[in-house]
Design a protein around this motif. Structure first.
Motif, mmCIF file in Angstrom:
data_model
loop_
_atom_site.group_PDB
_atom_site.id
_atom_site.type_symbol
_atom_site.label_atom_id
_atom_site.label_comp_id
_atom_site.label_asym_id
_atom_site.label_seq_id
_atom_site.Cartn_x
_atom_site.Cartn_y
_atom_site.Cartn_z
ATOM 1 N N SER A 42 0.597 -1.348 0.038
ATOM 2 C CA SER A 42 0.046 0.070 0.016
ATOM 3 C C SER A 42 0.745 1.638 0.070
ATOM 4 O O SER A 42 0.631 2.557 -0.102
ATOM 5 N N LYS A 43 1.868 1.727 0.474
ATOM 6 C CA LYS A 43 3.153 2.066 0.638
ATOM 7 C C LYS A 43 3.361 3.081 -0.649
ATOM 8 O O LYS A 43 4.320 3.556 -1.065
ATOM 9 N N ASP A 44 3.595 1.435 -1.650
ATOM 10 C CA ASP A 44 4.221 1.319 -3.010
ATOM 11 C C ASP A 44 3.515 2.330 -4.218
ATOM 12 O O ASP A 44 2.925 1.380 -4.878
ATOM 13 N N TYR A 45 4.086 3.429 -4.252
ATOM 14 C CA TYR A 45 2.840 3.980 -5.454
ATOM 15 C C TYR A 45 3.792 4.643 -6.059
ATOM 16 O O TYR A 45 4.438 5.506 -5.728
ATOM 17 N N VAL A 46 3.147 5.906 -6.822
ATOM 18 C CA VAL A 46 3.232 6.803 -7.881
ATOM 19 C C VAL A 46 2.571 8.203 -7.733
ATOM 20 O O VAL A 46 1.495 7.374 -8.433
ATOM 21 N N GLN A 47 2.817 9.577 -7.687
ATOM 22 C CA GLN A 47 1.618 10.034 -7.538
ATOM 23 C C GLN A 47 1.620 10.906 -8.539
ATOM 24 O O GLN A 47 2.348 11.407 -9.591
ATOM 25 N N THR A 48 0.282 11.114 -9.739
ATOM 26 C CA THR A 48 0.569 11.985 -10.720
ATOM 27 C C THR A 48 -0.440 12.912 -10.809
ATOM 28 O O THR A 48 -1.264 12.639 -9.552
ATOM 29 N N ILE A 90 -6.305 18.023 3.249
ATOM 30 C CA ILE A 90 -7.460 18.100 3.967
ATOM 31 C C ILE A 90 -9.215 18.284 3.776
ATOM 32 O O ILE A 90 -10.312 17.705 3.528
ATOM 33 N N GLY A 91 -8.517 19.366 2.920
ATOM 34 C CA GLY A 91 -9.488 19.912 2.160
ATOM 35 C C GLY A 91 -9.614 19.263 0.940
ATOM 36 O O GLY A 91 -11.248 18.894 1.009
ATOM 37 N N GLN A 92 -8.880 18.884 0.311
ATOM 38 C CA GLN A 92 -9.190 17.594 -0.696
ATOM 39 C C GLN A 92 -10.244 16.445 -0.008
ATOM 40 O O GLN A 92 -11.370 15.818 -0.496
ATOM 41 N N GLY A 93 -9.710 16.129 1.316
ATOM 42 C CA GLY A 93 -10.536 14.833 1.708
ATOM 43 C C GLY A 93 -11.968 15.927 2.372
ATOM 44 O O GLY A 93 -12.681 14.535 2.254
ATOM 45 N N MET A 94 -12.471 16.692 2.672
ATOM 46 C CA MET A 94 -12.968 16.880 3.178
ATOM 47 C C MET A 94 -14.295 17.174 2.228
ATOM 48 O O MET A 94 -15.159 16.881 2.098
ATOM 49 N N ALA A 95 -13.852 17.198 0.507
ATOM 50 C CA ALA A 95 -14.515 17.719 -0.305
ATOM 51 C C ALA A 95 -14.936 15.880 -1.143
ATOM 52 O O ALA A 95 -15.791 16.321 -2.158
ATOM 53 N N GLY A 96 -14.265 15.178 -0.524
ATOM 54 C CA GLY A 96 -14.750 13.571 -0.966
ATOM 55 C C GLY A 96 -13.788 13.201 -1.544
ATOM 56 O O GLY A 96 -14.213 11.453 -2.259
ATOM 57 N N TYR A 97 -12.831 13.768 -2.119
ATOM 58 C CA TYR A 97 -11.234 12.857 -2.626
ATOM 59 C C TYR A 97 -10.621 11.945 -1.604
ATOM 60 O O TYR A 97 -10.717 11.966 -0.139
ATOM 61 N N ILE A 98 -9.944 11.064 -1.736
ATOM 62 C CA ILE A 98 -9.832 10.158 -0.748
ATOM 63 C C ILE A 98 -8.431 10.425 0.088
ATOM 64 O O ILE A 98 -7.346 10.954 -0.776
ATOM 65 N N LEU A 99 -8.855 10.578 0.692
ATOM 66 C CA LEU A 99 -7.511 10.902 1.503
ATOM 67 C C LEU A 99 -6.776 9.647 2.701
ATOM 68 O O LEU A 99 -7.656 8.787 3.611
ATOM 69 N N THR A 100 -5.313 9.292 2.315
ATOM 70 C CA THR A 100 -5.059 7.724 3.114
ATOM 71 C C THR A 100 -4.564 8.529 3.968
ATOM 72 O O THR A 100 -4.488 9.343 4.606
ATOM 73 N N GLU A 101 -4.725 7.181 4.994
ATOM 74 C CA GLU A 101 -4.158 7.206 6.589
ATOM 75 C C GLU A 101 -2.776 8.244 5.994
ATOM 76 O O GLU A 101 -2.570 9.002 7.082
ATOM 77 N N GLU A 102 -1.889 8.140 5.754
ATOM 78 C CA GLU A 102 -0.543 8.311 5.256
ATOM 79 C C GLU A 102 -0.507 9.479 5.140
ATOM 80 O O GLU A 102 0.000 10.492 5.916
ATOM 81 N N SER A 103 -0.963 9.827 4.124
ATOM 82 C CA SER A 103 -1.636 11.623 3.686
ATOM 83 C C SER A 103 -2.323 12.752 4.887
ATOM 84 O O SER A 103 -2.034 13.603 4.783
ATOM 85 N N LEU A 104 -3.001 11.714 5.917
ATOM 86 C CA LEU A 104 -4.090 12.548 6.480
ATOM 87 C C LEU A 104 -2.533 13.016 7.720
ATOM 88 O O LEU A 104 -2.729 13.668 8.198
ATOM 89 N N GLU A 105 -1.867 11.993 7.741
ATOM 90 C CA GLU A 105 -0.664 11.697 8.901
ATOM 91 C C GLU A 105 0.160 13.216 8.457
ATOM 92 O O GLU A 105 0.622 13.744 9.867
ATOM 93 N N GLN A 106 0.085 12.990 7.362
ATOM 94 C CA GLN A 106 1.591 14.140 7.068
ATOM 95 C C GLN A 106 0.505 15.419 7.238
ATOM 96 O O GLN A 106 0.895 16.035 7.632
ATOM 97 N N ALA A 107 -0.715 15.552 6.113
ATOM 98 C CA ALA A 107 -0.830 16.652 6.827
ATOM 99 C C ALA A 107 -1.193 17.228 8.151
ATOM 100 O O ALA A 107 -1.421 18.724 8.321
#
Length: 503
Positions: A207-213, A377-394
């Motif tokens: 789950s931690k192996d990905y690339v952001q585009t 955080i705004g993107q997560g509240m707008a309905g987009y997926i916010l992963t646990e890693e992204s939330l922790e980093q935010a």
């Protein structure tokens, strides 16, 4: 010809829609001009052309030295040499093996054999360094996922406008994508994390192996994709269906993805008309046997089965066929003998693989951290997926930003930089001096420092009061409003000893 004033080809165009001419003071210069023109030619859409084929063909030594005749091309095709030119550059063969292959395929000159060795080895190494297959797959998955999301949102809004209740599945933020490139199937999961951003990962991977585009639609119908600190321009020239795979033009090079091999579904990849059934419903057909005839552009073409089995018809004689339409079904005689694409396992060799934060700046300013955390955080509240890693980093970014005493000076300095030369020099120098002195105090290791936001704002107020002309004063207030807006939070709060209380 067959083109309108905007450069588009209409749906009734002939298959030969244009000619390309090149001239020069001699044959060699004309040939070079033609090669350059072919490389710069851009044809986008569901159109197959011979541009790539001809551009490589005219670089052959026999063509360059004018050792050709009317049977030259037929000889290349007959001895399968044309495939050696174009397909061997996708294989892992060294120069000696390619040259040996070329000499086995046909009695061509030593120059041609050397040309095949260099053209299928050296350019391939350069290509794999700049654009490997994995990068093409990730770009294709991003374009496909973006197209699915866009069409889903469009269909959702259209249903609402009609007074209908659309299904929530149209707004799904995760899409599983399967792409086949050069015999390898890639199973990818594309997760939408923002309006224009995706996480692309292997379906069964870590789950931690990905690339952001990041992807943006261009005005000419293309897409600008940012990945791993690099940008790529891609055009979706064919969406693909059950009979034909997706085709992309990435950086001027065509990338063709193969459809999933399914010999049990008999389809056509061209538009035409089913003229005649050659076998009855329920009849047994052998591998390579013709089962139907279709009419394509006033020509009759036989359709053949690729495996043996029992045939069942899905279309009737006289039916109009579109590319991908199911003509008949085949109950395979030996399903286990059907070759399938190898499923990719491992790690994708693309820039930025391993997570979003692998390539981020190690020492961003406090205002950048604040902006990045709020956006995520705004993107997560707008309905987009916010992963646990992204939330922790935010949350980490927000905490680091608001507890950093330099946050106000970075925010004010950013707004002040655009006012250079637009406000009076003494005022600008006074404001800059306040910011510089506070930065120096922070660098010296002072604790419990608090930026004098009141003094900063008072300097703006005093200067405005000295302006006699009402119109000039109104213009100054309007000009400095963004600067006052970032100063205001640090004036309202007077909590002492509470780091980040202002924000």
């Amino acid at each position: 010809f067959s083109m309108d004033s905007s450069g588009s080809i209409h749906e009734f165009a002939d298959s030969q829609f244009g000619h390309l001419f090149a001239n020069g003071p001699d044959r060699e210069q004309a040939r070079r001009n033609m090669a350059l023109a072919l490389k710069e030619l851009s044809i986008r859409g569901d159109i197959s052309t011979t541009v790539d084929y001809i551009s490589k063909l005219i670089e052959l030594p026999d063509f360059v030295d004018n050792r050709i005749d009317t049977g030259w091309l037929d000889a290349l095709i007959k001895k399968n040499m044309d495939k050696a030119i174009f397909s061997l550059e996708e294989e892992d063969e060294d120069m000696d093996e390619v040259a040996a292959t070329a000499q086995k395929l046909g009695n061509l000159s030593t120059k041609n054999s050397l040309y095949f060795a260099t053209s299928t080895s050296i350019p391939r190494a350069k290509k794999s360094k700049s654009m490997n297959n994995h990068t093409s797959v990730v770009i294709g998955a991003t374009v496909l996922a973006y197209d699915l999301c866009f069409n889903g949102e469009k269909e959702f809004n259209e249903a609402l406008q009609k007074g209908q209740l659309p299904p929530k599945t149209l707004l799904t933020m995760e899409h599983n994508v399967e792409l086949i490139l050069i015999g390898v199937k890639y199973k990818l999961c594309c997760t939408r994390t923002g309006p224009d951003s995706f996480y692309v990962a292997l379906q069964d991977g870590n789950s931690k192996d990905y690339v952001q585009t990041n992807i943006r639609a261009l005005s000419d119908g293309g897409f600008l994709i940012a990945m791993g600190g690099k940008s790529h321009v891609a055009y979706l020239t064919r969406k693909g269906d059950a009979a034909t795979g997706m085709r992309l033009n990435i950086g001027g090079a065509n990338v063709d993805f193969s459809p999933d091999y399914d010999p049990a579904s008999l389809r056509t990849d061209v538009a035409g008309k089913l003229v005649k059934k050659l076998v009855e419903d329920g009849a047994h057909v052998s591998k390579g046997q013709a089962y139907a005839e279709i009419e394509v552009m006033k020509m009759f073409m036989p359709l053949k089965v690729e495996e043996s089995g029992i045939l069942s018809w899905n279309s009737n004689e006289g039916a109009a066929l579109a590319p991908g339409n199911l003509i008949a079904s085949l109950e395979l005689e030996n399903p286990d003998n059907v070759a399938t694409a190898d499923i990719f396992e491992g790690v994708l060799d693309v820039e930025g693989w391993g997570g979003e934060f692998a390539l981020t700046n190690n020492n961003p300013g406090a205002h950048i951290l604040l902006r990045r955390g709020l956006e995520r955080i705004g993107q997560g509240m707008a309905g987009y997926i916010l992963t646990e890693e992204s939330l922790e980093q935010a949350m980490t970014d927000l905490y680091d930003a608001v507890t950093d005493p330099t946050l106000p000076v970075f925010e004010m300095d950013e707004q002040l930089s655009v006012l250079s030369g637009r406000i009076s020099a003494p005022l600008y120098n006074d404001l800059t001096t306040m910011i510089s002195e506070f930065k120096k105090a922070c660098e010296d290791g002072g604790e419990g420092l608090r930026f004098p936001a009141e003094k900063f704002d008072q300097a703006l107020t005093d200067h405005a009061s000295f302006i006699k002309d009402a119109s000039e004063r109104a213009a100054f207030v309007a000009l400095t409003t963004p600067l006052r807006d970032v100063t205001l939070p640090y004036i309202k709060s007077h909590s002492s000893g509470v780091a980040g209380a202002e924000r």
